[in-house]
Design an enzyme around this catalytic site. Structure first.
Site, PDB file in Angstrom:
ATOM      1  N   ASP A 173     -15.402  15.731  -3.321  1.00 39.95           N
ATOM      2  CA  ASP A 173     -14.151  15.145  -2.848  1.00 39.95           C
ATOM      3  C   ASP A 173     -13.358  14.578  -4.026  1.00 39.95           C
ATOM      4  O   ASP A 173     -13.917  13.922  -4.898  1.00 39.95           O
ATOM      5  CB  ASP A 173     -14.461  14.034  -1.843  1.00 39.95           C
ATOM      6  CG  ASP A 173     -13.244  13.633  -1.022  1.00 39.95           C
ATOM      7  OD1 ASP A 173     -12.236  14.350  -1.075  1.00 39.95           O
ATOM      8  OD2 ASP A 173     -13.328  12.609  -0.332  1.00 39.95           O
ATOM      9  N   CYS A 205     -10.367  20.635   4.505  1.00 42.25           N
ATOM     10  CA  CYS A 205     -11.389  19.920   3.738  1.00 42.25           C
ATOM     11  C   CYS A 205     -11.690  18.686   4.563  1.00 42.25           C
ATOM     12  O   CYS A 205     -11.990  18.806   5.743  1.00 42.25           O
ATOM     13  CB  CYS A 205     -10.926  19.644   2.308  1.00 42.25           C
ATOM     14  SG  CYS A 205      -9.207  19.128   2.140  1.00 42.25           S
ATOM     15  N   SER A 206     -11.574  17.495   3.998  1.00 39.49           N
ATOM     16  CA  SER A 206     -11.720  16.289   4.808  1.00 39.49           C
ATOM     17  C   SER A 206     -10.359  15.802   5.286  1.00 39.49           C
ATOM     18  O   SER A 206     -10.096  15.704   6.477  1.00 39.49           O
ATOM     19  CB  SER A 206     -12.429  15.183   4.017  1.00 39.49           C
ATOM     20  OG  SER A 206     -12.622  14.042   4.814  1.00 39.49           O
ATOM     21  N   ALA A 207      -9.457  15.546   4.336  1.00 41.95           N
ATOM     22  CA  ALA A 207      -8.103  15.138   4.700  1.00 41.95           C
ATOM     23  C   ALA A 207      -7.195  16.329   4.965  1.00 41.95           C
ATOM     24  O   ALA A 207      -6.173  16.207   5.636  1.00 41.95           O
ATOM     25  CB  ALA A 207      -7.503  14.273   3.588  1.00 41.95           C
ATOM     26  N   GLY A 208      -7.545  17.496   4.403  1.00 47.25           N
ATOM     27  CA  GLY A 208      -6.692  18.670   4.567  1.00 47.25           C
ATOM     28  C   GLY A 208      -5.509  18.667   3.627  1.00 47.25           C
ATOM     29  O   GLY A 208      -4.421  19.120   4.003  1.00 47.25           O
ATOM     30  N   VAL A 209      -5.696  18.168   2.398  1.00 50.86           N
ATOM     31  CA  VAL A 209      -4.593  18.151   1.440  1.00 50.86           C
ATOM     32  C   VAL A 209      -5.018  18.602   0.041  1.00 50.86           C
ATOM     33  O   VAL A 209      -4.468  19.559  -0.507  1.00 50.86           O
ATOM     34  CB  VAL A 209      -3.906  16.758   1.373  1.00 50.86           C
ATOM     35  CG1 VAL A 209      -3.155  16.470   2.661  1.00 50.86           C
ATOM     36  CG2 VAL A 209      -4.871  15.637   1.062  1.00 50.86           C
ATOM     37  N   GLY A 210      -6.015  17.938  -0.555  1.00 52.52           N
ATOM     38  CA  GLY A 210      -6.348  18.202  -1.957  1.00 52.52           C
ATOM     39  C   GLY A 210      -7.065  19.518  -2.179  1.00 52.52           C
ATOM     40  O   GLY A 210      -6.543  20.451  -2.782  1.00 52.52           O
ATOM     41  N   ARG A 211      -8.280  19.601  -1.676  1.00 52.56           N
ATOM     42  CA  ARG A 211      -9.057  20.829  -1.846  1.00 52.56           C
ATOM     43  C   ARG A 211      -8.403  21.995  -1.108  1.00 52.56           C
ATOM     44  O   ARG A 211      -8.411  23.128  -1.605  1.00 52.56           O
ATOM     45  CB  ARG A 211     -10.497  20.592  -1.362  1.00 52.56           C
ATOM     46  CG  ARG A 211     -11.289  19.682  -2.297  1.00 52.56           C
ATOM     47  CD  ARG A 211     -12.674  19.356  -1.796  1.00 52.56           C
ATOM     48  NE  ARG A 211     -12.683  18.263  -0.817  1.00 52.56           N
ATOM     49  CZ  ARG A 211     -13.774  17.682  -0.359  1.00 52.56           C
ATOM     50  NH1 ARG A 211     -14.968  18.095  -0.787  1.00 52.56           N
ATOM     51  NH2 ARG A 211     -13.710  16.701   0.517  1.00 52.56           N
ATOM     52  N   SER A 212      -7.827  21.711   0.065  1.00 51.72           N
ATOM     53  CA  SER A 212      -7.167  22.779   0.839  1.00 51.72           C
ATOM     54  C   SER A 212      -5.979  23.351   0.077  1.00 51.72           C
ATOM     55  O   SER A 212      -5.792  24.576   0.006  1.00 51.72           O
ATOM     56  CB  SER A 212      -6.707  22.234   2.197  1.00 51.72           C
ATOM     57  OG  SER A 212      -7.803  21.838   2.987  1.00 51.72           O
ATOM     58  N   GLN A 249      -3.918  17.323  -4.314  1.00 51.59           N
ATOM     59  CA  GLN A 249      -3.773  15.876  -4.259  1.00 51.59           C
ATOM     60  C   GLN A 249      -3.858  15.185  -5.610  1.00 51.59           C
ATOM     61  O   GLN A 249      -3.225  14.150  -5.819  1.00 51.59           O
ATOM     62  CB  GLN A 249      -4.841  15.303  -3.320  1.00 51.59           C
ATOM     63  CG  GLN A 249      -4.669  13.826  -2.994  1.00 51.59           C
ATOM     64  CD  GLN A 249      -5.649  13.375  -1.935  1.00 51.59           C
ATOM     65  OE1 GLN A 249      -6.611  14.078  -1.634  1.00 51.59           O
ATOM     66  NE2 GLN A 249      -5.408  12.214  -1.365  1.00 51.59           N
TER      67      GLN A 249
END
Length: 294
Positions: A173, A205-212, A249
């Site tokens: 993360d 991903c978890s928040a749906g912003v950085g890794r996505s 992110q």
């Protein structure tokens, strides 16, 4: 990467910070919808949010924390969402079904550093599990060192579809894969199995912003360099941030995209496919899956 390029990346990333942030998130902030958001500061913009089919007159029943995001092949190629909460996993499967998606990209583990990052929203074994009126059954699973690829039979009423699930398991993360080109190989493994006309593709991903956002940007780049010798990474991230907040992110993730592109151009260990380390066949063989329309 040189010190000069690091400085340029910092300047570019600073320019991206406020892109899209003036757009309303009215539906996400309704009292009935607030509990459906994993993070209070990561909300879907109204204009690009995915709308579920309303359930009777239930307020907020059309809401899920998800946005359409452009890809290389379509302005609505991806449906980017948060890692489902236990309370929203039925909505997640409604979105997969109603969007007619045939592929899910998962870029987080369910638990990281002792904290839940995503609900385990699919069955634990080969028995079908129900999520609302949608049943999901694992047909098979293939395990690789850095990811797992599964095929699910998803049914609603008399209709059934096969949905592929691509789970990248070694991406920390807020961080980046190590080495970065592992992500390139994962994107290629996904694209070998999902043609460009098969969309939308659900990504979380978890928040749906950085890794996505990092994954989608790299997918666009890998397709673009096949037909063009120019890639505008800044422009790709800019366009994504107009549709969903904070896509890509961190500056480290932004730099990682450039490192991945450099690795591709230098041909670093990218041509071979990863060795499968385990396969657990379910009730269907490969031929049966192919006949299901995938």
């Amino acid at each position: 990467m040189s010190a000069d390029s690091d400085f340029r990346f910092s300047e570019e990333f600073e320019e991206l910070k406020h892109v899209g942030r003036d757009q309303p998130c009215t539906f996400a902030d309704l009292p009935c919808n607030r509990p459906k958001n994993r993070f209070t500061n990561i909300l879907p913009y109204d204009h690009s949010r995915f709308k579920l089919q309303p359930v009777d007159d239930e307020e907020g029943s059309d809401y899920i924390n998800a946005n359409y995001v452009p890809g290389y092949n379509s302005p609505r190629e991806f449906l980017v969402t948060q890692g489902p909460l236990h309370s929203t996993r039925d909505d997640f499967w409604r979105m997969v079904w109603e969007s007619n998606s045939r592929a899910i990209i998962m870029l987080t583990r369910c638990v990281e550093k002792g904290r839940e990052k995503c609900d385990h929203y699919w069955p634990y074994d080969t028995m079908p599990a129900y999520y609302g009126d949608i049943s999901v059954q694992i047909l098979n699973e293939s395990r690789y060192p850095d990811w797992n690829i599964s095929e699910f039979m998803v049914c609603r009423g008399e209709q059934q579809r096969v949905v592929r699930h691509f789970h990248f398991t070694t991406w920390p993360d807020f961080g980046v894969p190590n080495p970065p080109h592992t992500l390139v190989r994962f994107v290629r493994a996904f694209r070998e199995r999902v043609p460009p006309d098969q969309r939308p593709i659900v990504v979380h991903c978890s928040a749906g912003v950085g890794r996505s956002g990092t994954f989608i940007c790299l997918d666009r780049i890998l397709q673009q360099i096949l037909v063009c010798d120019y890639v505008d990474i800044f422009g790709i991230v800019y366009a994504m941030r107009k549709e969903r907040v904070w896509m890509v992110q961190t500056e480290q993730q932004y730099i990682c995209i450039h490192q991945c592109l450099l690795a591709v151009l230098e041909g670093k260990d990218l041509s071979g496919s990863s060795r499968e380390i385990h396969e657990n066949q379910g009730f269907e063989d490969d031929e049966g899956i192919a006949e299901s329309g995938m």
